[in-house]
Design a protein around this motif. Sequence first.
Motif, PDB file in Angstrom:
ATOM      1  N   LEU A 241       0.809  -1.222   0.000  1.00  0.00           N
ATOM      2  CA  LEU A 241       0.000   0.000   0.000  1.00  0.00           C
ATOM      3  C   LEU A 241       0.843   1.273   0.000  1.00  0.00           C
TER       4      LEU A 241
ATOM      5  N   LYS B  32      -0.100   4.015  -2.444  1.00  0.00           N
ATOM      6  CA  LYS B  32      -1.424   3.701  -2.993  1.00  0.00           C
ATOM      7  C   LYS B  32      -2.463   3.921  -1.909  1.00  0.00           C
TER       8      LYS B  32
ATOM      9  N   ALA C 143      -5.457   2.266  -2.042  1.00  0.00           N
ATOM     10  CA  ALA C 143      -6.183   1.006  -1.866  1.00  0.00           C
ATOM     11  C   ALA C 143      -5.749   0.005  -2.924  1.00  0.00           C
TER      12      ALA C 143
ATOM     13  N   LEU D  98      -5.318  -1.659   9.161  1.00  0.00           N
ATOM     14  CA  LEU D  98      -5.882  -1.803   7.826  1.00  0.00           C
ATOM     15  C   LEU D  98      -7.377  -2.059   7.933  1.00  0.00           C
TER      16      LEU D  98
ATOM     17  N   THR E 138      -7.431  -1.063   2.449  1.00  0.00           N
ATOM     18  CA  THR E 138      -6.929   0.296   2.597  1.00  0.00           C
ATOM     19  C   THR E 138      -6.553   0.512   4.060  1.00  0.00           C
ATOM     20  N   ARG E 139      -5.927   1.609   4.336  1.00  0.00           N
ATOM     21  CA  ARG E 139      -5.512   1.884   5.709  1.00  0.00           C
ATOM     22  C   ARG E 139      -6.675   2.430   6.527  1.00  0.00           C
TER      23      ARG E 139
END
Length: 252
Positions: free
Chosen positions: A16, A19, A21, A49, A57-58
């Motif tokens: 990630l 990025k 996602a 996450l 995604t985070r």
Amino acid sequence: MDSKKNERFRAMHNALQGKSAIHLRDMAVLLGVSEMTLRRDLVNDPQGLRLLGGHVTRSGSLEPDYQVAEQDQRHIAEKRQIGVRAASLVRPGDTVFIDCGTTTPFIVEALPDDLEFTALCNSLNVMLKLQQKPNCTIILCGGTFHRRNMVFESRAEAGILEGIRVAWAFISAAGVSAAHGVTCYNLNEVEVKRRVMARAQTCVLVADHSKFDQVRAAHFAELADFQRVISDGGLEAAQQQVVKDSGAMLLI
């Protein structure tokens, strides 16, 4: 926590970097595990996450800001059927262009693993699907990565496109209108679509029924520019007639 699970989370965080996602399917491929394994990890002990709209995604990050994330879960059955029909056109040794979007990855999924072919693409989600095909030679148009639609854009990619002729150009769209032509959401997709279509032996529009009678911001073609249109059974009779009147062969 077991060491393998720790390794998976480290790998996800690394993937990630840079990025917002990554789709769960693609993350599972990158890590060499099942989607269910990652779902369990993210539900039971997310470690910063989360799973949002089918994407890893985070935690605390905004929802992924690109149409791929918004559209990925819509009309999946229709997109899969379109993908199967489009894939049936490809023959051994063909060179094809597979456009960005959420329909085109289903074309790649439907291609046999033993098929030898060359694929030109300019988007991350399509490239990640193509790399699962062991007999595919991938040509990726590089450049600046746009997270919104997962497209790579570069003026330099024009040189790559100038020298390649494809048998099939599978082109996606967000809007198909008799009056306003074929459109997409993002202007950064337009140049590649037009360049590829101008050099393809056969241009194939792949669009489920929800894209018809819609108009988006970025115009790149007219229906008459396509030799074939592949859609699903939800296409109304009047919409089917519009395609036929354009001169394109309609495949349902």
